[in-house]
Structure formats: structure tokens, C-alpha cells
Design a protein around this motif. Structure first.
Motif, PDB file in Angstrom:
ATOM      1  N   ILE A   1       0.836  -1.208   0.000  1.00 34.23           N
ATOM      2  CA  ILE A   1       0.000   0.000   0.000  1.00 34.23           C
ATOM      3  C   ILE A   1       0.866   1.251   0.000  1.00 34.23           C
ATOM      4  O   ILE A   1       0.580   2.220  -0.713  1.00 34.23           O
ATOM      5  CB  ILE A   1      -0.955  -0.002   1.204  1.00 34.23           C
ATOM      6  CG1 ILE A   1      -1.954  -1.157   1.078  1.00 34.23           C
ATOM      7  CG2 ILE A   1      -1.708   1.323   1.302  1.00 34.23           C
ATOM      8  CD1 ILE A   1      -2.845  -1.329   2.285  1.00 34.23           C
ATOM      9  N   VAL A   2       1.940   1.237   0.802  1.00 33.57           N
ATOM     10  CA  VAL A   2       2.842   2.383   0.851  1.00 33.57           C
ATOM     11  C   VAL A   2       3.447   2.647  -0.525  1.00 33.57           C
ATOM     12  O   VAL A   2       3.543   3.805  -0.966  1.00 33.57           O
ATOM     13  CB  VAL A   2       3.957   2.166   1.899  1.00 33.57           C
ATOM     14  CG1 VAL A   2       5.070   3.205   1.730  1.00 33.57           C
ATOM     15  CG2 VAL A   2       3.381   2.243   3.306  1.00 33.57           C
ATOM     16  N   GLU A   3       3.840   1.599  -1.226  1.00 33.27           N
ATOM     17  CA  GLU A   3       4.399   1.757  -2.570  1.00 33.27           C
ATOM     18  C   GLU A   3       3.385   2.385  -3.511  1.00 33.27           C
ATOM     19  O   GLU A   3       3.731   3.262  -4.318  1.00 33.27           O
ATOM     20  CB  GLU A   3       4.849   0.394  -3.111  1.00 33.27           C
ATOM     21  CG  GLU A   3       6.075  -0.174  -2.413  1.00 33.27           C
ATOM     22  CD  GLU A   3       6.450  -1.557  -2.937  1.00 33.27           C
ATOM     23  OE1 GLU A   3       5.786  -2.015  -3.910  1.00 33.27           O
ATOM     24  OE2 GLU A   3       7.385  -2.168  -2.397  1.00 33.27           O
ATOM     25  N   ARG A   4       2.152   1.959  -3.408  1.00 28.37           N
ATOM     26  CA  ARG A   4       1.103   2.524  -4.265  1.00 28.37           C
ATOM     27  C   ARG A   4       0.837   3.986  -3.907  1.00 28.37           C
ATOM     28  O   ARG A   4       0.664   4.818  -4.804  1.00 28.37           O
ATOM     29  CB  ARG A   4      -0.169   1.690  -4.130  1.00 28.37           C
ATOM     30  CG  ARG A   4      -1.308   2.138  -5.030  1.00 28.37           C
ATOM     31  CD  ARG A   4      -2.443   1.149  -4.981  1.00 28.37           C
ATOM     32  NE  ARG A   4      -3.608   1.630  -5.710  1.00 28.37           N
ATOM     33  CZ  ARG A   4      -4.742   0.943  -5.841  1.00 28.37           C
ATOM     34  NH1 ARG A   4      -4.848  -0.263  -5.299  1.00 28.37           N
ATOM     35  NH2 ARG A   4      -5.766   1.459  -6.505  1.00 28.37           N
ATOM     36  N   VAL A   5       0.791   4.280  -2.610  1.00 30.75           N
ATOM     37  CA  VAL A   5       0.578   5.655  -2.164  1.00 30.75           C
ATOM     38  C   VAL A   5       1.673   6.562  -2.706  1.00 30.75           C
ATOM     39  O   VAL A   5       1.407   7.649  -3.240  1.00 30.75           O
ATOM     40  CB  VAL A   5       0.540   5.724  -0.620  1.00 30.75           C
ATOM     41  CG1 VAL A   5       0.693   7.164  -0.129  1.00 30.75           C
ATOM     42  CG2 VAL A   5      -0.756   5.125  -0.096  1.00 30.75           C
ATOM     43  N   ARG A   6       2.912   6.131  -2.578  1.00 31.91           N
ATOM     44  CA  ARG A   6       4.031   6.937  -3.057  1.00 31.91           C
ATOM     45  C   ARG A   6       3.973   7.135  -4.566  1.00 31.91           C
ATOM     46  O   ARG A   6       4.231   8.244  -5.062  1.00 31.91           O
ATOM     47  CB  ARG A   6       5.352   6.271  -2.674  1.00 31.91           C
ATOM     48  CG  ARG A   6       5.670   6.335  -1.193  1.00 31.91           C
ATOM     49  CD  ARG A   6       6.926   5.547  -0.881  1.00 31.91           C
ATOM     50  NE  ARG A   6       7.298   5.643   0.520  1.00 31.91           N
ATOM     51  CZ  ARG A   6       8.252   4.891   1.082  1.00 31.91           C
ATOM     52  NH1 ARG A   6       8.912   4.001   0.344  1.00 31.91           N
ATOM     53  NH2 ARG A   6       8.532   5.036   2.369  1.00 31.91           N
ATOM     54  N   ALA A   7       3.642   6.072  -5.293  1.00 35.49           N
ATOM     55  CA  ALA A   7       3.591   6.164  -6.753  1.00 35.49           C
ATOM     56  C   ALA A   7       2.546   7.172  -7.206  1.00 35.49           C
ATOM     57  O   ALA A   7       2.802   8.013  -8.086  1.00 35.49           O
ATOM     58  CB  ALA A   7       3.300   4.787  -7.352  1.00 35.49           C
ATOM     59  N   VAL A   8       1.351   7.104  -6.598  1.00 31.35           N
ATOM     60  CA  VAL A   8       0.275   8.030  -6.969  1.00 31.35           C
ATOM     61  C   VAL A   8       0.659   9.449  -6.585  1.00 31.35           C
ATOM     62  O   VAL A   8       0.505  10.391  -7.372  1.00 31.35           O
ATOM     63  CB  VAL A   8      -1.048   7.625  -6.279  1.00 31.35           C
ATOM     64  CG1 VAL A   8      -2.103   8.714  -6.449  1.00 31.35           C
ATOM     65  CG2 VAL A   8      -1.555   6.307  -6.858  1.00 31.35           C
ATOM     66  N   ARG A   9       1.169   9.621  -5.387  1.00 28.06           N
ATOM     67  CA  ARG A   9       1.518  10.951  -4.904  1.00 28.06           C
ATOM     68  C   ARG A   9       2.633  11.586  -5.725  1.00 28.06           C
ATOM     69  O   ARG A   9       2.547  12.756  -6.124  1.00 28.06           O
ATOM     70  CB  ARG A   9       1.939  10.856  -3.437  1.00 28.06           C
ATOM     71  CG  ARG A   9       2.150  12.205  -2.759  1.00 28.06           C
ATOM     72  CD  ARG A   9       2.592  11.998  -1.334  1.00 28.06           C
ATOM     73  NE  ARG A   9       3.883  11.334  -1.253  1.00 28.06           N
ATOM     74  CZ  ARG A   9       4.185  10.372  -0.381  1.00 28.06           C
ATOM     75  NH1 ARG A   9       3.298   9.947   0.484  1.00 28.06           N
ATOM     76  NH2 ARG A   9       5.395   9.839  -0.372  1.00 28.06           N
ATOM     77  N   GLU A  10       3.678  10.823  -6.022  1.00 27.03           N
ATOM     78  CA  GLU A  10       4.796  11.363  -6.784  1.00 27.03           C
ATOM     79  C   GLU A  10       4.379  11.719  -8.209  1.00 27.03           C
ATOM     80  O   GLU A  10       4.841  12.718  -8.771  1.00 27.03           O
ATOM     81  CB  GLU A  10       5.954  10.370  -6.774  1.00 27.03           C
ATOM     82  CG  GLU A  10       6.615  10.245  -5.402  1.00 27.03           C
ATOM     83  CD  GLU A  10       7.609   9.107  -5.326  1.00 27.03           C
ATOM     84  OE1 GLU A  10       7.891   8.500  -6.398  1.00 27.03           O
ATOM     85  OE2 GLU A  10       8.107   8.820  -4.223  1.00 27.03           O
ATOM     86  N   ARG A  11       3.495  10.904  -8.789  1.00 24.73           N
ATOM     87  CA  ARG A  11       3.001  11.212 -10.135  1.00 24.73           C
ATOM     88  C   ARG A  11       2.229  12.517 -10.136  1.00 24.73           C
ATOM     89  O   ARG A  11       2.413  13.358 -11.019  1.00 24.73           O
ATOM     90  CB  ARG A  11       2.121  10.071 -10.633  1.00 24.73           C
ATOM     91  CG  ARG A  11       1.377  10.383 -11.929  1.00 24.73           C
ATOM     92  CD  ARG A  11       0.608   9.182 -12.425  1.00 24.73           C
ATOM     93  NE  ARG A  11      -0.323   8.650 -11.451  1.00 24.73           N
ATOM     94  CZ  ARG A  11      -1.523   9.173 -11.224  1.00 24.73           C
ATOM     95  NH1 ARG A  11      -1.917  10.259 -11.866  1.00 24.73           N
ATOM     96  NH2 ARG A  11      -2.328   8.623 -10.332  1.00 24.73           N
ATOM     97  N   LEU A  12       1.369  12.706  -9.148  1.00 24.59           N
ATOM     98  CA  LEU A  12       0.565  13.919  -9.075  1.00 24.59           C
ATOM     99  C   LEU A  12       1.424  15.155  -8.820  1.00 24.59           C
ATOM    100  O   LEU A  12       1.230  16.200  -9.456  1.00 24.59           O
ATOM    101  CB  LEU A  12      -0.482  13.782  -7.964  1.00 24.59           C
ATOM    102  CG  LEU A  12      -1.616  12.795  -8.227  1.00 24.59           C
ATOM    103  CD1 LEU A  12      -2.416  12.561  -6.947  1.00 24.59           C
ATOM    104  CD2 LEU A  12      -2.525  13.293  -9.338  1.00 24.59           C
ATOM    105  N   ILE A  13       2.382  15.035  -7.910  1.00 23.01           N
ATOM    106  CA  ILE A  13       3.238  16.179  -7.592  1.00 23.01           C
ATOM    107  C   ILE A  13       4.086  16.559  -8.799  1.00 23.01           C
ATOM    108  O   ILE A  13       4.270  17.741  -9.106  1.00 23.01           O
ATOM    109  CB  ILE A  13       4.115  15.867  -6.373  1.00 23.01           C
ATOM    110  CG1 ILE A  13       3.247  15.796  -5.102  1.00 23.01           C
ATOM    111  CG2 ILE A  13       5.215  16.910  -6.207  1.00 23.01           C
ATOM    112  CD1 ILE A  13       4.002  15.393  -3.853  1.00 23.01           C
ATOM    113  N   ALA A  14       4.590  15.553  -9.514  1.00 22.09           N
ATOM    114  CA  ALA A  14       5.407  15.828 -10.697  1.00 22.09           C
ATOM    115  C   ALA A  14       4.582  16.514 -11.784  1.00 22.09           C
ATOM    116  O   ALA A  14       5.062  17.442 -12.447  1.00 22.09           O
ATOM    117  CB  ALA A  14       6.004  14.531 -11.233  1.00 22.09           C
ATOM    118  N   ALA A  15       3.331  16.084 -11.955  1.00 23.00           N
ATOM    119  CA  ALA A  15       2.464  16.680 -12.968  1.00 23.00           C
ATOM    120  C   ALA A  15       1.968  18.054 -12.531  1.00 23.00           C
ATOM    121  O   ALA A  15       1.781  18.953 -13.365  1.00 23.00           O
ATOM    122  CB  ALA A  15       1.279  15.761 -13.254  1.00 23.00           C
TER     123      ALA A  15
END
Length: 236
Positions: free
Chosen positions: A9-23
Motif C-alpha cells: 500500500i505504501v508503494e502505491r501511495v508513493r507512486a500516486v503521490r509522486e506522479r501527481l506532484i510531478a504533474a
């Protein structure tokens, strides 16, 4: 929840969050309109500090006013999961849906949408109401929290009430509980505070996390660590 489940879950949270912040943007499913995350959402540097604060407190019951785009929520939940226990997060926000108070169309449920994408919607107990309604109700129910992040109503009366009720909702004297709050900037900082954090957020001013009580007007998102029940009477 097993440690393997929490890690996934932590990996998924980080992936979604980092994608959004980068965009820097998010596409709302409700109306198909892309919205800028900033300056509403907190930046990654401040978010990591928030996550670490949750982890350092060993928090398993956290509270947040102002869900917004849920970026801060994802950092808080990562901290909860890192504690290795079944954590629970409570969030309030009256502006998520169309038909609720003015400016509701800003979010159109995007915060909850992001939580769904990150796979943590079931970890968040969400109330689509103002904190001045929800927090007294939680207090009357005898609820207690280890950590509170207050980033909802920024007007004086709203901030004051959030501080009063959140202080009472935090674990009582002798415990180690923390509360953070977004305020307008000033020049007061605790001598023990970490360096000022940069990044974009709800105001253009720099922010700082501050430990202990503040003796005057506080900087943005001033953090109250090691709070006792009497801290709620500080009246910032």
C-alpha cells in the motif's frame, strides 16, 4: 494488516503521490476538468516532514481538517502505515462536492478520488461537513487522536475553534500528541524548531514546523509537539 500488505500500500501511495506532484495537476473524474494542485496542496518537502512527524509520534489515530486534494492525507497515511499498526485517519472537508457550501466545485470529490487511486480510501473516515460541526461531535463521542493536522478554515474564528477542539481530542496529559496548524506567517519560531521548510502550499509564505508551545503569532503550519491538555487554552 500484515507488513507485506502495508508495504504494498505504501508503494502505491508513493507512486500516486509522486506522479501527481510531478504533474502538478489532477484530472477530476466528476467533470473532466484538470485542476492545479498548487498552491492548494502541500509540497513534497513539507509533506515528508509531516509524514515523519506522524511516524515519530507512533500515531495510529490521526485527524485532519481540510482534505483538499488529499496530498497531505497521503503523507499522513504513509506515516500511519510505517508505524506498523492498523492506523485510522479521520478527515473533514465541506467543499468536496457540488451542492455543498460555496466553492465546492473547486474539488468536486477530487480528494476522495485520489484516495481511491492510492488504494487507501478505506483507511479514511471522511466527513463532508465543517470542522466546527464534526470536531465537537467527535469529542462528545469520546474519540481520541494521537495527531491532528489542521488545514481547513483559515479565518481566525475557524482556526481558533479547530485548535480548541483538536486540543481536547488529542490524548490527555502525560501522553505524546501533536497538532499542526496552517497560519499566516510571522517572525516567531521556537528555538528548537527545525529549519524553515520550502515548497509550495496554501500561501506563498515559507512554512516551519515548530516543536512545543508557541509564545505568539505562529508561522504557517506551526506544529505543537508533546501537547498536554492545557495546550488547547493557548488561544492562537
Amino acid at each position: 494488516m500484515s507488513s507485506d500488505q502495508a508495504s504494498r500500500i505504501v508503494e502505491r501511495v508513493r507512486a500516486v503521490r509522486e506522479r501527481l506532484i510531478a504533474a502538478g495537476t489532477v484530472l477530476a473524474h466528476a467533470d473532466g476538468v484538470s485542476r492545479d494542485l498548487f498552491p492548494v496542496a502541500i509540497g513534497p518537502e513539507e509533506g515528508r516532514a509531516l509524514r515523519d512527524w506522524v511516524g515519530n509520534e507512533g500515531a495510529v489515530r490521526t485527524l485532519e481538517t481540510g482534505l483538499g486534494f488529499a496530498i497531505s492525507t497521503l503523507f499522513i497515511i504513509e506515516g500511519l502505515l510505517a508505524n506498523g499498526r492498523s492506523g485510522r485517519h479521520v478527515a473533514t472537508d465541506p467543499y468536496q462536492f457540488v451542492g455543498l457550501p460555496m466553492h465546492a466545485t473547486t474539488y468536486v470529490g477530487v480528494g476522495l478520488q485520489i484516495l481511491e487511486e492510492a488504494g487507501v480510501r478505506d483507511l479514511v473516515e471522511f466527513y463532508p461537513e465543517e470542522s466546527l460541526i464534526v470536531l465537537p461531535r467527535l469529542l462528545a463521542e469520546g474519540r481520541e487522536f494521537d495527531f491532528a493536522f489542521l488545514d481547513g478554515n483559515h479565518r481566525f474564528e475557524g482556526a481558533f475553534l479547530d485548535l480548541i477542539y483538536s486540543g481536547r481530542l488529542l490524548r490527555r496529559a502525560g501522553s505524546s500528541s501533536s497538532m499542526t496548524r496552517n497560519f499566516q506567517p510571522c517572525n516567531v519560531r521556537s528555538p528548537s524548531a527545525p529549519p524553515t521548510l520550502g515548497g509550495r502550499g496554501k500561501t506563498k509564505a515559507k512554512r516551519a514546523f515548530t516543536s512545543g508551545r508557541c509564545s505568539g503569532p505562529v508561522r504557517t503550519r506551526c506544529s505543537y509537539g508533546r501537547m498536554r491538555s492545557s495546550s488547547a487554552s493557548d488561544g492562537h
